[in-house]
Motif scaffolding. Sequence first.
Motif, PDB file in Angstrom:
ATOM      1  N   LEU A  17       0.741  -1.252  -0.080  1.00 22.82           N
ATOM      2  CA  LEU A  17      -0.040   0.022   0.012  1.00 22.82           C
ATOM      3  C   LEU A  17       0.961   1.297  -0.009  1.00 22.82           C
ATOM      4  CD1 LEU A  17      -2.947  -0.543   2.456  1.00 22.82           C
ATOM      5  CD2 LEU A  17      -2.967  -0.134   0.147  1.00 22.82           C
ATOM      6  N   TYR A  18       2.080   1.122   0.736  1.00 21.81           N
ATOM      7  CA  TYR A  18       2.733   2.243   1.089  1.00 21.81           C
ATOM      8  C   TYR A  18       3.510   2.671  -0.356  1.00 21.81           C
ATOM      9  CZ  TYR A  18       6.496   5.435   2.414  1.00 21.81           C
ATOM     10  OH  TYR A  18       7.131   6.588   2.681  1.00 21.81           O
ATOM     11  N   PHE A  19       3.882   1.588  -1.134  1.00 27.51           N
ATOM     12  CA  PHE A  19       4.588   1.762  -2.355  1.00 27.51           C
ATOM     13  C   PHE A  19       3.520   2.442  -3.456  1.00 27.51           C
ATOM     14  CE2 PHE A  19       5.034   0.025  -6.511  1.00 27.51           C
ATOM     15  CZ  PHE A  19       6.147   0.403  -7.078  1.00 27.51           C
ATOM     16  N   ALA A  20       2.217   1.804  -3.602  1.00 27.49           N
ATOM     17  CA  ALA A  20       1.402   2.516  -4.226  1.00 27.49           C
ATOM     18  C   ALA A  20       1.046   3.883  -3.874  1.00 27.49           C
ATOM     19  CB  ALA A  20      -0.223   1.407  -4.189  1.00 27.49           C
ATOM     20  N   TRP A  21       0.856   4.253  -2.573  1.00 25.03           N
ATOM     21  CA  TRP A  21       0.747   5.469  -2.205  1.00 25.03           C
ATOM     22  C   TRP A  21       1.776   6.610  -2.896  1.00 25.03           C
ATOM     23  CZ3 TRP A  21       3.261   8.437   1.535  1.00 25.03           C
ATOM     24  CH2 TRP A  21       2.844   9.650   1.724  1.00 25.03           C
ATOM     25  N   LEU A  22       3.150   6.092  -2.764  1.00 24.96           N
ATOM     26  CA  LEU A  22       4.200   6.801  -3.159  1.00 24.96           C
ATOM     27  C   LEU A  22       4.292   7.152  -4.774  1.00 24.96           C
ATOM     28  CD1 LEU A  22       6.828   7.911  -1.817  1.00 24.96           C
ATOM     29  CD2 LEU A  22       8.006   6.044  -2.415  1.00 24.96           C
ATOM     30  N   VAL A  75      -9.515   1.543  -4.951  1.00 20.71           N
ATOM     31  CA  VAL A  75      -8.180   1.903  -5.615  1.00 20.71           C
ATOM     32  C   VAL A  75      -8.331   1.243  -7.226  1.00 20.71           C
ATOM     33  CG1 VAL A  75      -5.667   1.644  -5.788  1.00 20.71           C
ATOM     34  CG2 VAL A  75      -6.988   2.377  -3.719  1.00 20.71           C
ATOM     35  N   LEU A  76      -8.318  -0.226  -7.382  1.00 20.48           N
ATOM     36  CA  LEU A  76      -8.186  -1.099  -8.438  1.00 20.48           C
ATOM     37  C   LEU A  76      -9.020  -0.345  -9.618  1.00 20.48           C
ATOM     38  CD1 LEU A  76      -6.415  -3.217  -9.492  1.00 20.48           C
ATOM     39  CD2 LEU A  76      -8.423  -5.042  -8.705  1.00 20.48           C
ATOM     40  N   PRO A  77     -10.504  -0.148  -9.545  1.00 20.74           N
ATOM     41  CA  PRO A  77     -11.252   0.688 -10.509  1.00 20.74           C
ATOM     42  C   PRO A  77     -10.712   1.751 -10.861  1.00 20.74           C
ATOM     43  CG  PRO A  77     -12.529  -0.430  -8.862  1.00 20.74           C
ATOM     44  CD  PRO A  77     -11.378  -0.565  -8.411  1.00 20.74           C
ATOM     45  N   LEU A  78     -10.275   2.525 -10.334  1.00 17.94           N
ATOM     46  CA  LEU A  78      -9.468   3.743 -10.577  1.00 17.94           C
ATOM     47  C   LEU A  78      -8.272   3.691 -11.390  1.00 17.94           C
ATOM     48  CD1 LEU A  78     -10.163   6.080  -7.253  1.00 17.94           C
ATOM     49  CD2 LEU A  78     -11.366   6.420  -9.590  1.00 17.94           C
ATOM     50  N   SER A  79      -7.516   2.760 -10.813  1.00 21.53           N
ATOM     51  CA  SER A  79      -6.411   2.600 -11.623  1.00 21.53           C
ATOM     52  C   SER A  79      -6.390   1.852 -12.910  1.00 21.53           C
ATOM     53  CB  SER A  79      -5.251   1.857 -10.666  1.00 21.53           C
ATOM     54  OG  SER A  79      -5.631   0.502 -10.331  1.00 21.53           O
ATOM     55  N   ALA A 130       2.720   4.576 -14.111  1.00 19.64           N
ATOM     56  CA  ALA A 130       2.290   5.058 -12.690  1.00 19.64           C
ATOM     57  C   ALA A 130       0.964   3.961 -12.584  1.00 19.64           C
ATOM     58  CB  ALA A 130       2.082   6.387 -12.447  1.00 19.64           C
ATOM     59  N   PHE A 131      -0.025   4.052 -13.278  1.00 17.03           N
ATOM     60  CA  PHE A 131      -1.406   3.473 -12.999  1.00 17.03           C
ATOM     61  C   PHE A 131      -1.065   1.961 -13.275  1.00 17.03           C
ATOM     62  CE2 PHE A 131      -3.773   7.247 -14.783  1.00 17.03           C
ATOM     63  CZ  PHE A 131      -4.452   7.673 -13.983  1.00 17.03           C
ATOM     64  N   THR A 132      -0.260   1.599 -13.967  1.00 16.70           N
ATOM     65  CA  THR A 132       0.265   0.099 -13.954  1.00 16.70           C
ATOM     66  C   THR A 132       0.834  -0.288 -12.697  1.00 16.70           C
ATOM     67  OG1 THR A 132       0.575   0.080 -16.508  1.00 16.70           O
ATOM     68  CG2 THR A 132       1.632  -1.709 -15.222  1.00 16.70           C
ATOM     69  N   LEU A 133       1.541   0.342 -12.251  1.00 20.08           N
ATOM     70  CA  LEU A 133       2.347  -0.174 -10.821  1.00 20.08           C
ATOM     71  C   LEU A 133       1.188   0.042  -9.694  1.00 20.08           C
ATOM     72  CD1 LEU A 133       5.764   1.973 -11.080  1.00 20.08           C
ATOM     73  CD2 LEU A 133       5.443  -0.395 -11.275  1.00 20.08           C
ATOM     74  N   ILE A 134       0.177   0.851  -9.614  1.00 18.90           N
ATOM     75  CA  ILE A 134      -0.638   0.950  -8.782  1.00 18.90           C
ATOM     76  C   ILE A 134      -1.589  -0.467  -8.803  1.00 18.90           C
ATOM     77  CG2 ILE A 134      -2.729   2.134  -7.752  1.00 18.90           C
ATOM     78  CD1 ILE A 134      -1.223   4.655  -8.522  1.00 18.90           C
ATOM     79  N   THR A 135      -1.899  -0.516 -10.342  1.00 20.31           N
ATOM     80  CA  THR A 135      -2.920  -1.689 -10.500  1.00 20.31           C
ATOM     81  C   THR A 135      -2.084  -2.922 -10.265  1.00 20.31           C
ATOM     82  OG1 THR A 135      -3.730  -0.569 -12.248  1.00 20.31           O
ATOM     83  CG2 THR A 135      -3.965  -2.997 -12.192  1.00 20.31           C
ATOM     84  N   SER A 137       0.080  -3.565  -7.883  1.00 22.45           N
ATOM     85  CA  SER A 137       0.094  -3.528  -6.435  1.00 22.45           C
ATOM     86  C   SER A 137      -1.142  -4.087  -5.657  1.00 22.45           C
ATOM     87  CB  SER A 137       0.349  -2.024  -5.852  1.00 22.45           C
ATOM     88  OG  SER A 137       1.875  -1.703  -6.125  1.00 22.45           O
ATOM     89  N   MET A 138      -2.098  -3.324  -6.383  1.00 21.42           N
ATOM     90  CA  MET A 138      -3.441  -3.931  -5.869  1.00 21.42           C
ATOM     91  C   MET A 138      -3.963  -5.299  -6.160  1.00 21.42           C
ATOM     92  SD  MET A 138      -4.642  -1.177  -4.219  1.00 21.42           S
ATOM     93  CE  MET A 138      -2.974  -0.940  -4.036  1.00 21.42           C
ATOM     94  N   ILE A 139      -3.426  -5.784  -7.196  1.00 21.80           N
ATOM     95  CA  ILE A 139      -3.553  -7.129  -7.573  1.00 21.80           C
ATOM     96  C   ILE A 139      -2.847  -7.873  -6.705  1.00 21.80           C
ATOM     97  CG2 ILE A 139      -3.091  -9.157  -9.441  1.00 21.80           C
ATOM     98  CD1 ILE A 139      -3.990  -6.850 -11.392  1.00 21.80           C
ATOM     99  N   PHE A 140      -1.540  -7.653  -6.234  1.00 20.87           N
ATOM    100  CA  PHE A 140      -0.805  -8.498  -5.104  1.00 20.87           C
ATOM    101  C   PHE A 140      -1.625  -8.531  -3.820  1.00 20.87           C
ATOM    102  CE2 PHE A 140       3.618  -7.645  -7.206  1.00 20.87           C
ATOM    103  CZ  PHE A 140       3.599  -8.851  -7.627  1.00 20.87           C
ATOM    104  N   LEU A 141      -2.430  -7.525  -3.560  1.00 23.33           N
ATOM    105  CA  LEU A 141      -3.036  -7.424  -2.425  1.00 23.33           C
ATOM    106  C   LEU A 141      -4.474  -8.630  -2.348  1.00 23.33           C
ATOM    107  CD1 LEU A 141      -3.228  -3.663  -1.439  1.00 23.33           C
ATOM    108  CD2 LEU A 141      -1.753  -5.352  -0.524  1.00 23.33           C
TER     109      LEU A 141
END
Length: 148
Positions: A17-22, A75-79, A130-135, A137-141
Amino acid sequence: MSKNSNTSGKGKKVWILYFAWLVSVIATLGSLYFSEIKGFIPCDLCWFQRIFMYPLVIILGIGTFQSDISIKKFVLPLSIIGGLISFFHYLEQKVPGFGGIKPCVSGVPCSAEYINWFGFITIPFLALTAFTLITISMIFLFTKKSTK
């Protein structure tokens, strides 16, 4: 022993989460730098990408500092949607003839490239990254077993 495993698993998820926020903070500050400091006027598609990126800073920030991994469902739908817009925008810039599908009618044309580093890195490419890295990250969660 299982209690420590659960705590350790949740700790790793908070780091994700911290990585995605950053990433969202850097992307937001980058877009503000390009528009407010460099003076690049955002096109219509840039504005749509901002609409999907800027809330992620707040949502991921709250989730990170409260260690709440349940925000992944917001987060996932937005990203994903933001990433699709970025991908479309990048295609409009880089694929000849693709821009004619939906031309921008006012202001800066969406096919304009303010930056073009190494021949392929443009502002929509940075947003897509950025959107790909966040997506991811969320998939890992989602894929890791929940510790709740």
